[in-house]
Design an enzyme around this catalytic site. Structure first.
Site, PDB file in Angstrom:
ATOM      1  CD  GLU A 118       4.835  -6.365 -15.039  1.00 32.89           C
ATOM      2  OE1 GLU A 118       4.050  -5.405 -15.001  1.00 32.89           O
ATOM      3  OE2 GLU A 118       4.550  -7.482 -14.571  1.00 32.89           O
ATOM      4  NE  ARG A 131      -3.394   5.730 -12.792  1.00 31.67           N
ATOM      5  CZ  ARG A 131      -3.629   4.473 -13.188  1.00 31.67           C
ATOM      6  NH1 ARG A 131      -4.490   4.244 -14.148  1.00 31.67           N
ATOM      7  NH2 ARG A 131      -2.999   3.466 -12.624  1.00 31.67           N
ATOM      8  CB  ALA A 161     -46.511  19.041  13.944  1.00 29.36           C
ATOM      9  CB  ALA A 201      -0.918  -0.006   1.215  1.00 28.08           C
ATOM     10  CE  LYS A 252      -4.286   3.119  -5.355  1.00 26.39           C
ATOM     11  NZ  LYS A 252      -3.897   2.757  -6.734  1.00 26.39           N
ATOM     12  CG  ASN A 273     -48.081  12.616  20.398  1.00 28.15           C
ATOM     13  OD1 ASN A 273     -47.469  13.416  19.692  1.00 28.15           O
ATOM     14  ND2 ASN A 273     -49.069  11.877  19.947  1.00 28.15           N
ATOM     15  CE1 TYR A 284     -31.135  18.250  16.232  1.00 28.37           C
ATOM     16  CE2 TYR A 284     -31.483  19.838  17.989  1.00 28.37           C
ATOM     17  CZ  TYR A 284     -30.690  18.903  17.362  1.00 28.37           C
ATOM     18  OH  TYR A 284     -29.454  18.597  17.870  1.00 28.37           O
TER      19      TYR A 284
END
Ligand code: UD1
Ligand code: MG
Length: 452
Positions: free
Chosen positions: A157, A18, A365, A12, A25, A362, A351
């Site tokens: 190769e 690229r 809203a 690694a 990477k 409960n 929220y």
């Protein structure tokens, strides 16, 4: 067959130019964790005696991601053969089978690694097994040279190949299993006399063959051998892993109405008889119980949803959100570091942060927990069975008792006792006929001014 111990060397050291990224990477995430974590997880299933990861200079972040496995730094990068040599101190005294794997090839399965390990173990003369594959476009891959007895005599190769060699369809994936007693003897003899001037790991095949040792090839699957070099490759790897995760979720008893639109993380856990509607994203750390219904367009990270709950559509559960058994979280509700106890409901436009909502409470809203004053976070506690009227602001720290009722539109900045009514809003007044008189007065004044 005598089973040898296995050691794995993961290469690694490449920066992955690229990718055009500041992130190395192998740290780019796939299904919520770094690419290299996928590789190390798969390798862990081989129960290896040792694992070492070869990294480049200035890659402390990769070393961290590889922990607890040790890393060897290859500097400068002089080729794949040189990379394996850099791990030599970590393989000191190791006499089992050494597998060479790659941090940027995340889809190879444990079964595939095991196959090449078994090939070396099965035949005493065999010291190297290479995972070959037949890509639709062999392009720049190394080509495997195989003799009439099925022995691999060398790898050439693409840059060094003759026209005739380039017509060979069997390519080198780069993945090897090598007899640990021979590996470094081969590597010591690898030179740089090639088109790239690099130490090629692939040269060990011709060296082993010349020593009278046998090298074998195993046919691999092109899809598994996808190497990530570009962002487009990364997207392909992500798609392949998502496909597996969707399949696994369904195999384990979840219904995905439109699997292709549901995104999982590597660690998502779903119970039995969970139904997931289209367009849902499971970020890391999410656990879902049995019989849960998840409606469309939800986003979860580090959330827990217990048995029988119903969530969504359009719910966002952030870290520490916990939806209790049978609880409901409806549309445009965001939860963070908050628990909705069993049977509680927050069905619309809320929220709920740093909060504890008691069982069967409960939340009306538009209710907002005002948990942050710009400096510190504070908690809201709502007792079991409480009823929070619509459009309530709960200014934390604040506590609403069990069974209490909060009048709609209240700004609650003081604690409310059990079974009490909490109400904090302007008093209502009505002036009979006021509006008509106002209109008449204004109309008359306007008419008078336009005459002058
Ligand atoms: C290599 C193989 C080729 C094979 C192909 C499969 C050699 C010489 N060639 O070619 O036969 O078909 O992979 O993808 O091995 N790396 C290091 N240090 C280095 C060089 C490379 O760690 O000094 C790592 C890279 O990070 C990468 C991997 O090794 O993950 C392969 O290196 P790369 O340069 O991509 O080799 P290829 O030219 O693709
Ligand atoms: Mg490559």
């Amino acid at each position: 067959m005598i089973r040898q111990e296995t050691a794995v060397v993961v290469l690694a050291a490449g920066i992955g130019s690229r990718m055009r990224s500041r992130l190395p990477k192998v740290l780019h995430p796939i299904a919520g964790r770094p690419m290299i974590a996928h590789v190390l997880d798969t390798i862990g299933r081989l129960n290896p005696a040792r694992v070492s990861v070869v990294i480049g200079e200035d890659m402390e972040a990769v070393a961290k991601a590889a922990a607890p496995y040790p890393t060897a730094v290859q500097s400068p990068r002089l080729g794949t053969g040189h990379a394996v040599l850099s791990a030599r101190p970590l393989l000191d005294g190791f006499e089992g089978t050494v597998v060479i794997a790659y941090g940027d090839t995340p889809l190879v399965t444990a079964e595939t690694y095991q196959k090449i390990i078994d090939v070396v173990a099965a035949e005493p003369a065999c010291t190297v097994a290479v995972l070959g594959f037949r890509p639709a476009d062999p392009g720049g891959y190394g080509r495997l040279l195989v003799d009439g007895d099925g022995r691999v005599t060398g790898i050439v190769e693409a840059r060094d190949a003759t026209r005739e060699q380039l017509s060979i369809g069997l390519c080198n994936s780069g993945v090897f299993a090598i007899d640990g007693r021979r590996l470094f003897s081969y590597l010591e003899r690898v030179g740089t006399g090639n088109a790239s001037g690099e130490y090629y790991l692939t040269d060990i095949i011709a060296i082993a063959h010349a020593d009278g040792d046998t090298c074998r090839a195993v046919d691999g699957d092109e899809g598994e051998l996808l190497g990530v070099n570009t962002r487009a490759d990364l997207a392909r790897a992500e798609a392949a892993v998502q496909h597996q995760l969707r399949q696994r979720a369904m195999d384990n008893g979840a219904t995905l109405i439109d699997p292709a639109s549901v995104y999982f993380s590597y660690d998502t856990r779903l119970g039995r008889d969970v139904t997931v509607s289209p367009n849902v994203v499971f970020g890391p750390g999410t656990v879902v119980g049995d019989d849960v219904e998840i409606l469309g367009f939800c986003h979860f990270i580090e959330a827990r949803i217990d048995d029988g709950a119903r969530v969504g559509p359009f719910a966002r559960l952030r870290p520490g959100a916990h939806v209790g058994a049978g609880a409901h979280v409806g549309n445009f509700v965001e939860m963070k570091n908050a628990t909705l106890h069993d049977g509680a409901k927050a069905n619309h436009l809320s929220y709920i942060g740093d909060a504890e909502i008691g069982a069967r409470a409960n939340v009306g809203a538009g209710t907002i927990t005002c948990n942050y004053d710009g400096f510190v976070k504070a908690r809201t506690e709502i007792g079991p069975g409480a009823f929070i009227g619509s459009n309530t602001s709960l200014v934390a720290p604040v506590r609403v008792g069990a069974g209490a009722i909060i009048g709609a539109g209240s700004v609650i900045s003081q604690d409310v006792g059990d079974d009490a009514l909490g109400l904090a809003r302007g008093t209502f007044t009505e002036k009979a006929g006021w509006a008509r008189e106002f209109r008449e007065r204004q109309a008359a004044a306007k008419a008078a001014s336009s005459k002058t």
